[in-house]
Enzyme design. Sequence first.
Site, PDB file in Angstrom:
ATOM      1  N   GLU A   8       0.860  -1.184   0.000  1.00 50.43           N
ATOM      2  CA  GLU A   8       0.000   0.000   0.000  1.00 50.43           C
ATOM      3  C   GLU A   8       0.891   1.227   0.000  1.00 50.43           C
ATOM      4  O   GLU A   8       1.822   1.331   0.819  1.00 50.43           O
ATOM      5  CB  GLU A   8      -0.915  -0.022   1.228  1.00 50.43           C
ATOM      6  CG  GLU A   8      -1.833  -1.242   1.233  1.00 50.43           C
ATOM      7  CD  GLU A   8      -2.562  -1.457   2.529  1.00 50.43           C
ATOM      8  OE1 GLU A   8      -3.727  -1.900   2.486  1.00 50.43           O
ATOM      9  OE2 GLU A   8      -1.972  -1.182   3.604  1.00 50.43           O
ATOM     10  N   ASP A 128     -16.122  -3.490  -0.069  1.00 52.15           N
ATOM     11  CA  ASP A 128     -15.607  -3.012   1.213  1.00 52.15           C
ATOM     12  C   ASP A 128     -16.803  -2.783   2.133  1.00 52.15           C
ATOM     13  O   ASP A 128     -17.672  -1.952   1.836  1.00 52.15           O
ATOM     14  CB  ASP A 128     -14.825  -1.713   1.026  1.00 52.15           C
ATOM     15  CG  ASP A 128     -13.643  -1.887   0.089  1.00 52.15           C
ATOM     16  OD1 ASP A 128     -12.983  -2.936   0.159  1.00 52.15           O
ATOM     17  OD2 ASP A 128     -13.379  -0.977  -0.725  1.00 52.15           O
TER      18      ASP A 128
END
Length: 247
Positions: A8, A128
Amino acid sequence: MMIYPTMELLDGHCVTLDKGNLDAPQVWHVDPVATARGFAEAGAQWMHLTDFNALQGDNSNEALVEEIIRTAGIPVQLGGGIRSRERAEHWIGKGSGRVVIGTLAAYDPAAVAELAKYHPDQIVLAIDIWQGQVMTEGWRKAGAWTPEAFIDAFENLPFAGILVTDIDSDMSDVEAQLGLISGLAAKAKSPVIASGVVRTGDDISRLKYVQNIAGALVGRALFNKTLSVEAALAIAQPEAEPVAEFL
């Protein structure tokens, strides 16, 4: 089960976040390009890359993302700020093996359906979840979808996978995450990739026996050094079937 070593990026650095909180990232002082190559050298067949700057509409990591895609030595599954067909095709054109799409799917399902049909096996649907709702805009906005309805809306499309993240219990309640992810995996027609649930090798051991879970992202554990890529890959391999001995 496929293991996706996960990186990330925020402001050019490798980071991990707590429940998507961009204000307090854990910064890892490693070279992102060398780290990506290391994933390949350790035997990974894919890696996952999320650009947190792109989630905020900031393309400052673009050159770095392109370099990782070009030099990693394995296909990259890329997520972060891909909110139009043009951006998805831009990254496919740059060599990304897959692109991950969530917000665009919630707002313009027809566009995602066209993308999936035109680029079969290169589009990953992101789900999500926060308190039973599908979140958009980088986990910042609740949408009008339940996870089950989201899966139903796209059930006949040739997705490469469905990436499921339970934000509500992010890394704190693995049992609850496993229950949610396994329930959605049973419903989905596309293979499911679990996100945010692997802390140790034991979590991989449990995931690999859940029907229709085809992969897992492993990020924080790698950077914390509680798990290595090599160990994660070894645990994810199917167990050998016992063979009876005949005398």
